[in-house]
Design a protein around this motif. Structure first.
Motif, PDB file in Angstrom:
ATOM      1  N   SER A  10       0.822  -1.218   0.000  1.00  0.00           N
ATOM      2  CA  SER A  10       0.000   0.000   0.000  1.00  0.00           C
ATOM      3  C   SER A  10       0.851   1.261   0.000  1.00  0.00           C
ATOM      4  O   SER A  10       0.500   2.247   0.633  1.00  0.00           O
ATOM      5  CB  SER A  10      -0.900  -0.002   1.231  1.00  0.00           C
ATOM      6  OG  SER A  10      -0.082   0.134   2.389  1.00  0.00           O
ATOM      7  N   GLY A  11       2.009   1.221  -0.675  1.00  0.00           N
ATOM      8  CA  GLY A  11       2.776   2.454  -0.874  1.00  0.00           C
ATOM      9  C   GLY A  11       2.051   3.314  -1.904  1.00  0.00           C
ATOM     10  O   GLY A  11       0.966   2.950  -2.390  1.00  0.00           O
ATOM     11  N   GLY A  14       1.282   1.359  -5.172  1.00  0.00           N
ATOM     12  CA  GLY A  14       0.206   0.383  -5.042  1.00  0.00           C
ATOM     13  C   GLY A  14      -1.150   1.068  -4.936  1.00  0.00           C
ATOM     14  O   GLY A  14      -2.119   0.666  -5.589  1.00  0.00           O
ATOM     15  N   LEU A  31      -3.284  -5.659  -0.387  1.00  0.00           N
ATOM     16  CA  LEU A  31      -2.819  -6.394   0.789  1.00  0.00           C
ATOM     17  C   LEU A  31      -1.511  -5.785   1.272  1.00  0.00           C
ATOM     18  O   LEU A  31      -0.541  -5.702   0.508  1.00  0.00           O
ATOM     19  CB  LEU A  31      -2.607  -7.868   0.436  1.00  0.00           C
ATOM     20  CG  LEU A  31      -3.858  -8.608  -0.041  1.00  0.00           C
ATOM     21  CD1 LEU A  31      -3.518 -10.036  -0.447  1.00  0.00           C
ATOM     22  CD2 LEU A  31      -4.941  -8.599   1.049  1.00  0.00           C
ATOM     23  N   LYS A  33       1.487  -5.649   4.204  1.00  0.00           N
ATOM     24  CA  LYS A  33       2.176  -6.396   5.262  1.00  0.00           C
ATOM     25  C   LYS A  33       2.118  -5.693   6.616  1.00  0.00           C
ATOM     26  O   LYS A  33       1.871  -6.308   7.647  1.00  0.00           O
ATOM     27  CB  LYS A  33       3.623  -6.554   4.795  1.00  0.00           C
ATOM     28  CG  LYS A  33       4.639  -6.758   5.831  1.00  0.00           C
ATOM     29  CD  LYS A  33       6.031  -6.635   5.187  1.00  0.00           C
ATOM     30  CE  LYS A  33       7.097  -6.927   6.232  1.00  0.00           C
ATOM     31  NZ  LYS A  33       7.125  -5.936   7.309  1.00  0.00           N
ATOM     32  N   ASN A  34       2.360  -4.381   6.617  1.00  0.00           N
ATOM     33  CA  ASN A  34       2.439  -3.656   7.893  1.00  0.00           C
ATOM     34  C   ASN A  34       1.043  -3.355   8.443  1.00  0.00           C
ATOM     35  O   ASN A  34       0.052  -3.435   7.721  1.00  0.00           O
ATOM     36  CB  ASN A  34       3.237  -2.360   7.707  1.00  0.00           C
ATOM     37  CG  ASN A  34       4.699  -2.662   7.416  1.00  0.00           C
ATOM     38  OD1 ASN A  34       5.281  -3.582   8.000  1.00  0.00           O
ATOM     39  ND2 ASN A  34       5.288  -1.918   6.498  1.00  0.00           N
ATOM     40  N   GLY A  38       0.683   2.964   3.589  1.00  0.00           N
ATOM     41  CA  GLY A  38       1.499   4.117   3.184  1.00  0.00           C
ATOM     42  C   GLY A  38       2.936   3.787   2.853  1.00  0.00           C
ATOM     43  O   GLY A  38       3.663   4.618   2.331  1.00  0.00           O
ATOM     44  N   MET A  53       7.521   9.243   8.400  1.00  0.00           N
ATOM     45  CA  MET A  53       8.677   8.352   8.481  1.00  0.00           C
ATOM     46  C   MET A  53       9.608   8.455   7.282  1.00  0.00           C
ATOM     47  O   MET A  53      10.774   8.116   7.377  1.00  0.00           O
ATOM     48  CB  MET A  53       8.209   6.911   8.627  1.00  0.00           C
ATOM     49  CG  MET A  53       7.530   6.674   9.954  1.00  0.00           C
ATOM     50  SD  MET A  53       7.159   4.945  10.229  1.00  0.00           S
ATOM     51  CE  MET A  53       8.790   4.265  10.532  1.00  0.00           C
ATOM     52  N   VAL A 247       1.885 -10.942   1.974  1.00  0.00           N
ATOM     53  CA  VAL A 247       1.805 -11.989   0.938  1.00  0.00           C
ATOM     54  C   VAL A 247       3.098 -12.799   0.983  1.00  0.00           C
ATOM     55  O   VAL A 247       4.194 -12.228   1.009  1.00  0.00           O
ATOM     56  CB  VAL A 247       1.589 -11.355  -0.459  1.00  0.00           C
ATOM     57  CG1 VAL A 247       1.619 -12.423  -1.544  1.00  0.00           C
ATOM     58  CG2 VAL A 247       0.265 -10.591  -0.485  1.00  0.00           C
ATOM     59  N   HIS A 281      12.082  -8.364  -3.821  1.00  0.00           N
ATOM     60  CA  HIS A 281      11.425  -9.225  -2.827  1.00  0.00           C
ATOM     61  C   HIS A 281      10.347 -10.084  -3.507  1.00  0.00           C
ATOM     62  O   HIS A 281      10.254 -11.295  -3.272  1.00  0.00           O
ATOM     63  CB  HIS A 281      10.813  -8.353  -1.728  1.00  0.00           C
ATOM     64  CG  HIS A 281       9.779  -9.045  -0.906  1.00  0.00           C
ATOM     65  ND1 HIS A 281      10.083 -10.062  -0.031  1.00  0.00           N
ATOM     66  CD2 HIS A 281       8.425  -8.887  -0.840  1.00  0.00           C
ATOM     67  CE1 HIS A 281       8.976 -10.486   0.551  1.00  0.00           C
ATOM     68  NE2 HIS A 281       7.955  -9.810   0.075  1.00  0.00           N
ATOM     69  N   LEU A 375      18.262  13.176   8.531  1.00  0.00           N
ATOM     70  CA  LEU A 375      18.533  12.127   7.536  1.00  0.00           C
ATOM     71  C   LEU A 375      19.987  12.221   7.054  1.00  0.00           C
ATOM     72  O   LEU A 375      20.431  13.284   6.623  1.00  0.00           O
ATOM     73  CB  LEU A 375      17.578  12.305   6.359  1.00  0.00           C
ATOM     74  CG  LEU A 375      17.603  11.303   5.206  1.00  0.00           C
ATOM     75  CD1 LEU A 375      16.249  11.275   4.500  1.00  0.00           C
ATOM     76  CD2 LEU A 375      18.708  11.571   4.195  1.00  0.00           C
ATOM     77  N   HIS A 428      10.934  -5.204   3.336  1.00  0.00           N
ATOM     78  CA  HIS A 428      11.649  -6.198   2.529  1.00  0.00           C
ATOM     79  C   HIS A 428      12.519  -5.494   1.491  1.00  0.00           C
ATOM     80  O   HIS A 428      12.544  -5.884   0.316  1.00  0.00           O
ATOM     81  CB  HIS A 428      10.673  -7.122   1.793  1.00  0.00           C
ATOM     82  CG  HIS A 428       9.863  -7.994   2.692  1.00  0.00           C
ATOM     83  ND1 HIS A 428      10.402  -8.782   3.677  1.00  0.00           N
ATOM     84  CD2 HIS A 428       8.536  -8.208   2.759  1.00  0.00           C
ATOM     85  CE1 HIS A 428       9.454  -9.445   4.307  1.00  0.00           C
ATOM     86  NE2 HIS A 428       8.296  -9.109   3.785  1.00  0.00           N
ATOM     87  N   TYR A 435      15.475   4.441  -1.398  1.00  0.00           N
ATOM     88  CA  TYR A 435      14.854   5.056  -2.581  1.00  0.00           C
ATOM     89  C   TYR A 435      14.921   4.198  -3.839  1.00  0.00           C
ATOM     90  O   TYR A 435      14.877   4.740  -4.941  1.00  0.00           O
ATOM     91  CB  TYR A 435      15.534   6.375  -2.949  1.00  0.00           C
ATOM     92  CG  TYR A 435      15.887   7.317  -1.853  1.00  0.00           C
ATOM     93  CD1 TYR A 435      14.913   8.031  -1.175  1.00  0.00           C
ATOM     94  CD2 TYR A 435      17.223   7.530  -1.528  1.00  0.00           C
ATOM     95  CE1 TYR A 435      15.259   8.923  -0.186  1.00  0.00           C
ATOM     96  CE2 TYR A 435      17.570   8.432  -0.540  1.00  0.00           C
ATOM     97  CZ  TYR A 435      16.585   9.117   0.136  1.00  0.00           C
ATOM     98  OH  TYR A 435      16.937  10.002   1.106  1.00  0.00           O
ATOM     99  N   GLN A 464       8.958   2.099  -6.924  1.00  0.00           N
ATOM    100  CA  GLN A 464      10.195   2.831  -7.168  1.00  0.00           C
ATOM    101  C   GLN A 464      11.313   2.009  -7.816  1.00  0.00           C
ATOM    102  O   GLN A 464      12.310   2.570  -8.239  1.00  0.00           O
ATOM    103  CB  GLN A 464      10.680   3.469  -5.877  1.00  0.00           C
ATOM    104  CG  GLN A 464      10.973   2.498  -4.761  1.00  0.00           C
ATOM    105  CD  GLN A 464      11.519   3.194  -3.521  1.00  0.00           C
ATOM    106  OE1 GLN A 464      11.505   4.412  -3.436  1.00  0.00           O
ATOM    107  NE2 GLN A 464      12.032   2.441  -2.583  1.00  0.00           N
ATOM    108  N   PRO A 470      12.384   6.409  -8.515  1.00  0.00           N
ATOM    109  CA  PRO A 470      12.107   6.739  -7.111  1.00  0.00           C
ATOM    110  C   PRO A 470      11.471   8.109  -6.898  1.00  0.00           C
ATOM    111  O   PRO A 470      11.609   8.986  -7.742  1.00  0.00           O
ATOM    112  CB  PRO A 470      13.490   6.696  -6.458  1.00  0.00           C
ATOM    113  CG  PRO A 470      14.460   6.911  -7.565  1.00  0.00           C
ATOM    114  CD  PRO A 470      13.816   6.455  -8.836  1.00  0.00           C
ATOM    115  N   ALA A 475       6.159   7.523  -8.114  1.00  0.00           N
ATOM    116  CA  ALA A 475       5.395   6.352  -7.632  1.00  0.00           C
ATOM    117  C   ALA A 475       3.925   6.482  -8.047  1.00  0.00           C
ATOM    118  O   ALA A 475       3.303   5.498  -8.457  1.00  0.00           O
ATOM    119  CB  ALA A 475       5.530   6.220  -6.119  1.00  0.00           C
TER     120      ALA A 475
END
Ligand SMILES: Cc1cc2nc3c(=O)[nH]c(=O)nc-3n(C[C@H](O)[C@H](O)[C@H](O)COP(=O)(O)OP(=O)(O)OC[C@H]3O[C@@H](n4cnc5c(N)ncnc54)[C@H](O)[C@@H]3O)c2cc1C
Length: 494
Positions: A10-11, A14, A31, A33-34, A38, A53, A247, A281, A375, A428, A435, A464, A470, A475
């Motif tokens: 869900s970035g 996606g 779907l 994972k976290n 976002g 983040m 997944v 991944h 950063l 992953h 990036y 990305q 990136p 995206a």
């Protein structure tokens, strides 16, 4: 007849693909994972501080407007944007800072003060950059990158030289500007692209146009407002977003993906699968070897964009002499770039970036406090330990306090660090990249990992690590391009 699409991740990419596909009539489930959606742009709250983040620079507002516009909406339907002025500040040494104004006349005057005659060159540089931005956005970034044939159009070929695809960015800047501060200022945006200015095509001065002409913006409430806006839109379009669903396998009998399996044991049938998680991944963990587009050797030979070492800091007082975006260029740019790209190692004297969104937005910190996001760009694949994170915290704090002339460390009441190991665990990420892939000439357009699987008829990639590259705007575009390819190849019958 409707068709089921499963989007993995869900970035921004996606979510963008999901919205476009739902609007085209597909039945879409995302779907993730976290536990929160976002991707790299998630947000968390701690002790009254609200931290974005990942991304903090909102550039290319036209791309966001176009995204929401596609669904008959406007950005302002979902969040409130504010243009920052100064756009950002560059620190060259103690008390030696350059405030980059949002206003073009003021910007030219600033150039002129440092290098007499440079305002004319800035105008020329930005005129060319505007052309590159226009052609880049209209002719290049929305192409799926299947083959070189997409660029064989006479208009595109004739633009290649004017786009300066084969000139290095640093040569281009150096041909027009002499002052080292101006050169650094103009070269900094390409660091977002994940390669040194020497290795980046001069075409990417379009980033300077985005920076200086289109401006630096901020969504009130934080960058996560974009994610929230996209989630609301997705819901309006009928997309289901399920979090906490990793997944672990894509079933591919006879060259067709038929369903995906999650770690929790649920199975989801699919007519089309969109891989919005890190490409490497998906290939290496969710597919069998014969179903992969690329070998491990291929991935090892890619140039990755940098990873980063991050600190989310809550400070119990207001700080002076900081703006919303602060770049610390008080050390050798070349040395740090070499330690990222050529001889990967923990940097000796890194440049760093500090965002203080609480300067613009009181909602991200308790009253009288400051929210800081620090950063340090570093090479991907480094061994990341608590000791290293501690060392760089003190190294940057020492410099920050000295350069801005105030005590900060003693007022830090909340601290969280984030680096390679977290990128791997949370997303992953291949080699803990932040990036994705670097935008070098040899990793541009059709030379990037393909958007479409060559082995699985109904599997597509977005994000990305594929076209166009990136960054948040790319995206969004990547999701749209993948969706368009799916709509073409898997038409719905009514
Ligand atoms: C620290 C940082 C700062 C940045 N700063 C900026 C900036 O200022 N401006 C800008 O434009 N860009 C910036 N970027 C880049 C930008 O954030 C990214 O390019 C963009 O968010 C990538 O989106 P994506 O959808 O491709 O990937 P991601 O956001 O990584 O989304 C992929 C999603 O897939 C999920 N996933 C992974 N594996 C699975 C699985 N097996 N099953 C289900 N889900 C899975 C992940 O959890 C993740 O949510 C920054 C990035 C970082 C990390």
């Amino acid at each position: 007849m409707s068709k089921k699409v499963i989007v993995i991740g869900s970035g921004f990419a996606g979510l963008s693909a999901a919205c476009h596909l739902a609007a085209a009539g597909f039945e879409v489930t995302v779907l993730e994972k976290n536990e929160t959606p976002g991707g790299r742009a998630r947000q968390f709250e701690a002790d009254g501080f609200v931290f974005d983040m990942g991304p903090s620079w909102y550039w290319m507002p036209d791309v966001f407007e176009q995204f929401f516009g596609h669904f008959g909406k406007k950005v302002s339907d979902y969040y409130e944007l504010k243009r920052l002025d100064p756009s950002y500040v560059v620190w060259y040494g103690p008390g030696d800072r350059m405030d980059v104004p949002a206003d073009m006349e003021a910007l030219e005057a600033m150039f002129e003060r440092l290098e007499p005659g440079s305002a004319v060159n800035l105008r020329k540089f930005l005129r060319e950059a505007a052309y590159k931005y226009r052609v880049g956005m209209n002719e290049f970034v929305y192409k799926p990158g299947h083959s070189i044939g997409e660029f064989a159009d006479r208009r595109v070929v004739s633009s290649l030289f004017r786009l300066q695809m084969f000139t290095s960015f640093s040569r281009h800047v150096r041909s027009l500007f002499r002052h080292p501060k101006l050169r650094k200022l103009l070269e900094f945006p390409v660091l977002f692209l994940g390669a040194t200015p020497e290795k980046t095509p001069a075409m990417y001065s379009l980033m300077n146009y985005a920076d200086m002409a289109l401006g630096t913006w901020y969504p009130m409430g934080g960058m996560y407002q974009i994610v929230e806006g996209m989630l609301r839109l997705a819901e309006e379009l009928g997309v289901r977003v399920e979090t906490g669903r990793e997944v672990v396998q894509i079933y591919v009998p006879n060259g067709h993906a038929t369903r995906v399996l999650t770690r929790q044991g649920q199975e989801y049938p699919a007519d089309v699968v969109v891989g919005g998680a890190d490409y490497h991944h998906i290939e290496s963990q969710l597919l069998e070897r014969p179903q992969r587009n690329y070998s491990e050797k291929y991935w090892e030979s890619r140039t990755m964009a940098p990873s980063c070492l991050l600190y989310y800091l809550g400070v119990n007082k207001r700080l002076d002499r900081l703006e919303h975006h602060n770049l610390f260029f008080d050390e050798d740019f070349g040395l740090h770039a070499r330690e990222i790209y050529e001889e990967p190692q923990w940097p000796q004297k890194p440049l760093f970036y500090l965002s203080a969104p609480s300067k613009t937005d009181p909602s991200v910190a308790p009253p009288g406090c400051e929210n800081l996001f620090l950063l340090i760009p570093v090479a991907p694949g480094l061994h990341d330990t608590p000791e290293v994170r501690e060392r760089y915290y003190h190294l940057t704090m020492d410099r920050l306090e000295k350069l801005t002339g105030q005590s900060i460390r003693d007022h830090v009441v909340y601290r969280r660090t984030y680096a390679h190991a977290d990128f791997v665990a949370d997303y992953h990420a291949f080699k803990g990249n932040a990036y994705g892939l670097a935008n070098t000439l040899m990793q541009t357009a059709f030379l990037k990992p393909a958007l479409r699987s060559r082995r699985v008829a109904n599997l597509y990639y977005t994000g990305q690590l594929t076209v166009p590259g990136p960054g948040v705007p790319p995206a969004l575009i990547s999701g749209e391009v993948a969706a368009r390819e799916i709509v073409k190849a898997h038409p719905l019958t009514r």
